[in-house]
Design an enzyme around this catalytic site. Sequence first.
Site, PDB file in Angstrom:
ATOM      1  N   HIS A 160      35.237  52.412  36.363  1.00  0.00           N
ATOM      2  CA  HIS A 160      33.957  52.820  36.727  1.00  0.00           C
ATOM      3  C   HIS A 160      34.372  54.441  37.091  1.00  0.00           C
ATOM      4  O   HIS A 160      35.748  54.674  37.795  1.00  0.00           O
ATOM      5  CB  HIS A 160      32.976  52.334  37.369  1.00  0.00           C
ATOM      6  CG  HIS A 160      32.577  51.093  37.959  1.00  0.00           C
ATOM      7  ND1 HIS A 160      32.479  50.041  38.525  1.00  0.00           N
ATOM      8  CD2 HIS A 160      31.668  50.177  36.560  1.00  0.00           C
ATOM      9  CE1 HIS A 160      31.994  49.511  37.959  1.00  0.00           C
ATOM     10  NE2 HIS A 160      31.089  49.738  37.238  1.00  0.00           N
ATOM     11  N   CYS A 247      31.324  51.087  46.922  1.00  0.00           N
ATOM     12  CA  CYS A 247      30.525  49.153  45.735  1.00  0.00           C
ATOM     13  C   CYS A 247      29.611  48.481  46.746  1.00  0.00           C
ATOM     14  O   CYS A 247      28.937  47.808  46.006  1.00  0.00           O
ATOM     15  CB  CYS A 247      32.077  48.137  44.889  1.00  0.00           C
ATOM     16  SG  CYS A 247      33.094  49.583  44.476  1.00  0.00           S
TER      17      CYS A 247
HETATM   18  N1  GLY Z   1      34.355  42.836  39.623  1.00  0.00           N
HETATM   19  C1  GLY Z   1      33.941  43.916  40.115  1.00  0.00           C
HETATM   20  C2  GLY Z   1      33.094  44.044  38.347  1.00  0.00           C
HETATM   21  O1  GLY Z   1      33.441  43.711  37.512  1.00  0.00           O
HETATM   22  O2  GLY Z   1      32.210  44.810  38.317  1.00  0.00           O
END
Ligand code: GLY
Length: 259
Positions: A160, A247
Site C-alpha cells: 500500500h 492498518c
Molecule cells: N494481509 C493484509 C492484506 O494483504 O490485505
Amino acid sequence: MRIAITRDVSPSLDDCELTHVARTSIDVARAQAQHRAYQRALASLGCRVLALEAEPSMPDAVFVEDVAIVLDEIAVMTRPGAESRRGEGASVTELLARYRPLRAIEAPGTLDGGDVLRVGRTLYVGQSGRSNAEGREQLQAAIGGLGYRVQPVPIRGCLHLKSAVTAVRDDTLLLQPAWVDASSFPGFAIIEVDPEEEHAANILRIGDVAVMPSCFPRTAQRLRDAGIEVVAVDVSELQKAEGATTCCSLVFEEQAAAR
Ligand code: GLY
C-alpha cells in the site's frame, strides 16, 4: 474525543492475504496479545478505543483501516482490492454510521484505505495492486464537493501507499525511497527510513505522536532526532500478516455526538 475503531484478531489470521511478504507461521495467540497492547497504547494516547468482535472467517479483518476512509465531514466505505476482504466492511459500516454520513466505492472500483494518505485537504492515493483508477475517480467524486483533492501516487514493491510513506507532521513525511519517490510530495520535509529497516515507513500518527513497530529502533531515533515523540509497540505477528500500525485502526475525531 478521538475515536479509534479496532477489531480483535481473527483466529484465522494465519490464512491472511500476502503480496510482498513471504508466508511464515503466525502465532495467533501472540498476535492477539500484541493487538491488545496496541489497543492499550492508543487508549494511553487519549483515544476511546472501540473493539469490534473478531471475524473468524475473515483472516485480514483486524486491518480495519482498509475498509473505510474517515474524513471530518463524511466517511467513504471502500471496496477492498482483495476479494477475500470484501465482507469486512459490513460491521464497520454499522459502527461508522453513528459518527458520519456514509458514501461507498462501488464495483468495478477498488480502493484499500491503506492506499490513502490524507494530509490537509489532499488525499494521496497509491496506484497499487489493490486500488484502481475507477476507485480513485469514485473517491474524488465523493469528496470533491467538500474541497478535498485526490492525488494519485505511483508506488512499487510494497502493498500500500502507507507501507511506503506516512505523515509524521502536517509538513513532514516518513518515507521509504525504494518504494515511492519523494518527488511525488513537493513541498514536504522528508525523513527517510533507516536503510536497514525496510518496512519502517508505516507509522500511525496520533496527534503529535508516532506509534510505530518496536523492531525499527534506528528509524525511531531519526524521528526523535527530528523532535517527534515515538511510542513503540511490538506487532511482530501482525507484521507477518503484512500489517503494521496504521492498518489496525481507524482514528478520527468524534466531533458531533454519536447519532
Ligand atoms: N494481509 C493484509 C492484506 O494483504 O490485505
